[in-house]
Design an enzyme around this catalytic site. Structure first.
Site: not given
Ligand code: AP5
Length: 217
Positions: A13, A88, A127, A161, A172
């Site tokens: 994402k 979310r 990552r 991270r 998660r």
């Molecule tokens: P990446 O693009 O980083 O993936 P992502 O889907 O963004 O993964 P996240 O782990 O960041 O999502 P998340 O929703 O768990 O975390 P968030 O920060 O929102 O890609 C992953 C890896 O794959 C990278 O190394 C990339 O290079 C590689 N890659 C990407 N595309 C590829 C491809 N096509 N082919 C090969 N490799 C590829 O949330 C973290 C925490 O914050 C949550 O657990 C929660 O505690 C809190 N939080 C955030 N938002 C909220 C909310 N709205 N409400 C409540 N809590 C929240």
């Protein structure tokens, strides 16, 4: 153009949101990045969020919704945005519906990124993020930086991270299935969902995402 990206942790994402935002000339708004920025600045909000993030749980809606709304109200988001990681759960989706209604805005699409679980585990394990700006995302194998440990974009230090530890990732994924996946049904009822495979390379997935967006006059 107002877009929401949905998908499990590690689906890509953040990677796709940054590229789509650049291509469409609109800001990338990631609640995860906003929490991480607060954390690195040592704010009270960051301190509160960290406890939940470290356990892989959702940060409470009363903290998250206000923070997201404040970011969406900034002038650069006046013509649209790519939301990454928000909403979310159903309560956040309803809060976003209300906010958009009150400001006379509508969503154009909800892009649902589909990736098998074994692939998201591989993506998360490799990552690396930039300490200066956590929207600069790399992967040791799939998207390696030119110099080990150094961000290609700004020269910042790359790190892993805290919530990418195996047991937190499992939590998660469970939270995603239980709390986040239901928002796909919420948006399907509004005719907004475009499901795309995010299993191929980054550029192919971006092309697929752009092709899935509605055409605007
Ligand atoms: P990446 O693009 O980083 O993936 P992502 O889907 O963004 O993964 P996240 O782990 O960041 O999502 P998340 O929703 O768990 O975390 P968030 O920060 O929102 O890609 C992953 C890896 O794959 C990278 O190394 C990339 O290079 C590689 N890659 C990407 N595309 C590829 C491809 N096509 N082919 C090969 N490799 C590829 O949330 C973290 C925490 O914050 C949550 O657990 C929660 O505690 C809190 N939080 C955030 N938002 C909220 C909310 N709205 N409400 C409540 N809590 C929240």
């Amino acid at each position: 153009m107002r877009i929401v990206l949905v998908g499990p942790p590690g689906a890509g994402k953040g990677t796709q949101a940054a590229l789509l935002a650049q291509r469409l000339g609109i800001p990338h708004i990631s609640t995860g990045d906003l929490f991480r920025a607060n954390l690195s600045q040592g704010t009270e909000l960051g301190r509160k969020a960290k406890a939940y993030m470290d356990e892989g749980r959702l940060v409470p809606d009363e903290i998250t919704v206000g923070m997201a709304a404040e970011r969406m109200a900034r002038p650069d988001a006046g013509h649209g945005f790519v939301l990454d990681g928000f909403p979310r759960n159903i309560a956040q989706a309803e809060a976003l519906d209300k906010l958009l209604r009150e400001t006379g805005q509508t969503l154009d699409a909800v892009l649902d990124l589909e990736v098998p679980e074994e692939e998201v585990v591989r993506r998360i394990a490799g990552r690396r993020l930039c300490r200066t700006d956590s929207s600069h995302i790399f992967h040791v194998q799939y998207n390696p930086p030119r110099t080990d440990g150094v961000c290609d974009v700004c020269g910042g230090e790359l790190y892993q991270r805290d919530d990418d530890r195996e047991e937190t990732v499992r939590k998660r994924l469970e939270v995603y299935r239980e709390e986040t996946e239901p928002i796909i049904g919420h948006y399907r009822a509004q005719g907004l969902v475009r499901t795309i495979s995010a299993q191929d390379g980054v550029a192919e997935v971006t092309d697929r995402a752009l092709a899935a967006l509605p055409v605007r006059d």
